[in-house]
Scaffold this motif. Structure first.
Motif, PDB file in Angstrom:
ATOM      1  N   UNK A  91       0.825  -1.206   0.000  1.00  0.00           N
ATOM      2  CA  UNK A  91       0.000   0.000   0.000  1.00  0.00           C
ATOM      3  C   UNK A  91       0.856   1.252   0.000  1.00  0.00           C
ATOM      4  N   UNK A  92       1.901   1.255   0.883  1.00  0.00           N
ATOM      5  CA  UNK A  92       2.792   2.430   0.942  1.00  0.00           C
ATOM      6  C   UNK A  92       3.549   2.606  -0.367  1.00  0.00           C
TER       7      UNK A  92
ATOM      8  N   UNK B 299       4.345   5.487  -5.254  1.00  0.00           N
ATOM      9  CA  UNK B 299       4.364   5.479  -6.714  1.00  0.00           C
ATOM     10  C   UNK B 299       3.348   6.476  -7.269  1.00  0.00           C
ATOM     11  N   UNK B 300       2.171   6.513  -6.651  1.00  0.00           N
ATOM     12  CA  UNK B 300       1.149   7.473  -7.097  1.00  0.00           C
ATOM     13  C   UNK B 300       1.604   8.900  -6.870  1.00  0.00           C
ATOM     14  N   UNK B 301       2.213   9.118  -5.659  1.00  0.00           N
ATOM     15  CA  UNK B 301       2.690  10.472  -5.366  1.00  0.00           C
ATOM     16  C   UNK B 301       3.794  10.880  -6.325  1.00  0.00           C
ATOM     17  N   UNK B 302       4.674   9.926  -6.655  1.00  0.00           N
ATOM     18  CA  UNK B 302       5.771  10.229  -7.579  1.00  0.00           C
ATOM     19  C   UNK B 302       5.234  10.526  -8.976  1.00  0.00           C
TER      20      UNK B 302
ATOM     21  N   UNK C   8       5.031  18.333 -12.445  1.00  0.00           N
ATOM     22  CA  UNK C   8       6.214  18.995 -13.020  1.00  0.00           C
ATOM     23  C   UNK C   8       6.025  19.217 -14.521  1.00  0.00           C
ATOM     24  N   UNK C   9       5.489  18.174 -15.156  1.00  0.00           N
ATOM     25  CA  UNK C   9       5.264  18.289 -16.606  1.00  0.00           C
ATOM     26  C   UNK C   9       4.253  19.405 -16.908  1.00  0.00           C
TER      27      UNK C   9
END
Length: 636
Positions: free
Chosen positions: A406-407, A412-415, A422-423
């Protein structure tokens, strides 16, 4: 040599002197023919059996015990030399046997075997050696009254008497040293095994005395008689030798019986102690232990833990059959366990007892008493806590694994969200910055002639920073595109790729003198567009950071390993200090100021991203003013 050894040597030497002194008081068998018993030889035998070999040698040599025959029978002259040597060998051999018996290397009866072998050797050597040495008489210490020749029967008689004397001495010494009160007096370790030695010694002495008193022409008559004729002499000596032989046999049997009883008592005590130790270990175990008759299933024995498990009285418990202690369903299981054990000899199984709700690890062993008779040893260890701990650990691991997943998904979702942001930000900033640059250009075209020097400089800086921002936004967008793109694998010609990039850089930096030294590079499987971007950024840095030197020199080479190729790019630029470079491949991390060298800190981060997408690794090594080497791997 310590104090105790010195004391033993002194006692041994003194006893040797006593033995030598007793040579003046021998027991006479026949004075006419110089036949004597040497009771003093009992002392070297005691030293050998009490102290050991080296002390026996000291007793015979420094204590002069071996030279007793020269005092008792001086008429034999040099012939006594043979007897003296055999006395030394006899004492040393006894001591050696004693040392080895004490260490448990040989059995106690090896002492008698040695005595027999020594006597046989003595008789074989005596016939030739004594006559040989006697022929050199008279010796220098006795010029008169010495024989130059001895009859064979007299040599044999002397040898027989000495052999029987030695045998009787060793038997007496060994027997006396086996008595408990003698051991206590001499501080020899006692352990209660000698309890029967008194009785055996009394019987032995009684039989020897009976032989001496009532044997026809026996020991007493032999000692007191005087031979007047050769026939009388031979008859007397024969009776004497036979009496001595019978006495030696009685002593031998008595001594052997004492040692046998002592050995038997010792083994019995060891067996008793071993049984008590095994029972103590048996009862001290926390596991349940049964011994079950393999034929009828009756319980032979079990420990207290097994009894308490079934809460049964020991008498009733031992009379029951093993399978009757369990339910019908479990009894079938145990019967199968026993069948498997009978086939393989050893069986391990995990058993769950529904009554106590406990788990047990059971080991069963087949104990063969004979071809058809055997027992089954059952060891049951309670592993309930281990099972519960394993289940709890497994449950915690499953929960932890779910939380990690889960973490990981959250990160991964946050990244991904950060990359998308950023894009978006980079893309959205691109239009305002272009507008600023455009309005600055319009303002400069329409009113540039009216600008002051400061305004003109400000307009140039606006244009420069706008271009720099647009360039950085372009690099960020390119980085994001590479990060999310998939590899289009194909065979890539690395030589042509590097040569094309060098030509392009020579056109862009036409004021630089760019020199390259490149070996023939291998072709690799990879994404040509991404690999071109990777190598372009590496070579671009080499050109940029060598602007302050006379010419740019780049050495391109590779290393061929088992599973991958290592490509290396070494330049002669300004380099940097590795101690202060925490992570040169981190995004926006710059190792030099913008005033010195242009850049945005994205190039090496892009290189690392591309190499890792190809399954490789990247590294860098640099020294200040000595250039930099960038290397990366590509799998074969």
């Amino acid at each position: 040599m310590n104090h105790m050894d010195l004391k033993k040597y002194l006692i041994s030497i003194i006893l040797g002197w006593v033995c030598f002194g007793l040579s003046n008081f021998p027991i006479t068998i026949d004075s006419a023919y110089d036949l004597y018993l040497l009771p003093g030889l009992l002392l070297p035998a005691v030293v050998a059996l009490y102290y050991g070999m080296r002390y026996a040698i000291a007793c015979c040599t420094l204590g002069l015990a071996m030279f007793s025959p020269f005092i008792v029978v001086p008429t034999n002259g040099w012939g006594n030399f043979v007897t003296a040597v055999f006395i030394l060998l006899w004492a040393a051999g006894l001591g050696m046997c004693r040392d080895k018996i004490a260490k448990g290397e040989i059995p106690f009866f090896a002492l008698y075997i040695f005595q027999v072998l020594l006597v046989l050797v003595y008789f074989l050597c005596n016939k030739t050696l004594v006559q040989f040495f006697v022929s050199y008489n008279p010796p220098f210490w006795c010029k008169n009254y010495t024989f130059s020749y001895l009859p064979e029967n007299l040599i044999n008689a002397n040898a027989t008497v000495l052999a029987e004397t030695m045998t009787i001495c060793i038997l007496l010494a060994n027997s006396v040293l086996s008595l408990p009160f003698v051991k206590r007096f001499l501080k020899i370790k006692t352990n209660g095994y000698e309890k029967d030695n008194y009785f055996v010694m009394v019987i032995t002495v009684f039989l020897t005395a009976f032989l001496a008193a009532f044997s026809s022409n026996g020991m007493i008559n032999g000692m007191m008689s005087i031979s007047f004729t050769v026939n009388a002499y031979q008859s007397n000596i024969g009776n004497m030798q036979f009496a001595l032989l019978k006495a030696a046999v009685i002593l031998l049997l008595g001594d052997f019986l004492m040692h046998y009883l002592e050995y038997h008592n010792r083994q019995e005590q060891k067996s008793r102690e071993m049984a008590e130790t095994q029972q103590a270990v048996f009862e001290s175990s926390d596991d349940m232990i049964w011994c079950v008759n393999g034929q009828n299933g009756e319980i032979v024995t079990c420990n207290s833990v097994a009894k308490s498990f079934f809460d049964a009285q020991s008498d009733v418990f031992n009379e029951r059959k093993f399978f009757e202690l369990f339910s019908d369903e479990d009894a079938i299981l145990w019967n199968d366990y026993f069948d498997e054990t009978e086939k393989s000899g050893h069986y391990i199984v995990e058993y769950y007892d529904a009554v106590s709700e406990h788990y047990y690890q059971v080991h069963l062993h087949r104990i063969g008493l004979s071809a058809k008779k055997y027992n089954i040893a059952v060891f049951a260890k309670d592993i309930t806590d281990d099972i519960l701990f394993e289940e709890q650990t497994r449950r915690m691991n499953d929960e932890l694994e779910i939380k990690v997943l889960e973490r990981t998904q959250e990160m991964r979702n946050a990244y991904n969200e950060m990359e998308n942001m950023c894009y978006i930000i980079a893309h959205e900033f691109k239009s305002p910055i272009r507008a600023i640059s455009l309005y600055n250009t319009i303002l400069n075209d329409e009113s540039g002639s009216h600008f002051t020097e400061e305004a003109n400089d400000a307009s140039l800086k606006i244009s420069m920073y706008c271009n720099k921002a647009l360039n950085m936004i372009g690099e960020i967008l390119k980085y994001s595109k590479i990060k999310s793109s998939r590899l289009a694998l194909a065979r890539v010609n690395m030589n042509k790729l590097v040569e094309d990039i060098i030509e392009e850089l020579r056109m862009i930096y036409n004021t630089h003198d760019i020199r390259i030294n490149m070996v023939k590079l291998p072709n690799v499987m990879g994404d040509e567009i991404l690999l071109r971007c990777c190598i372009y950024n590496i070579l671009l840095n080499s050109v940029k950071y060598s602007a302050g030197v006379e010419f740019t020199y780049i050495h391109v080479f590779f290393k061929d390993t088992k599973d991958e190729y290592v490509f290396c790019f070494k330049d002669n630029g300004v380099g940097f200090d590795m101690e202060y470079a925490s992570d040169p491949f981190q995004m926006f991390n710059r190792l030099h100021a913008d005033i010195q060298f242009e850049g945005n800190g994205i190039g090496l981060a892009t290189v690392k991203n591309i190499v890792e997408k190809h399954g490789g690794k990247i590294g860098i090594d640099a020294k200040v003013n000595e250039g930099c080497t960038v290397s990366f791997t590509i799998p074969k």
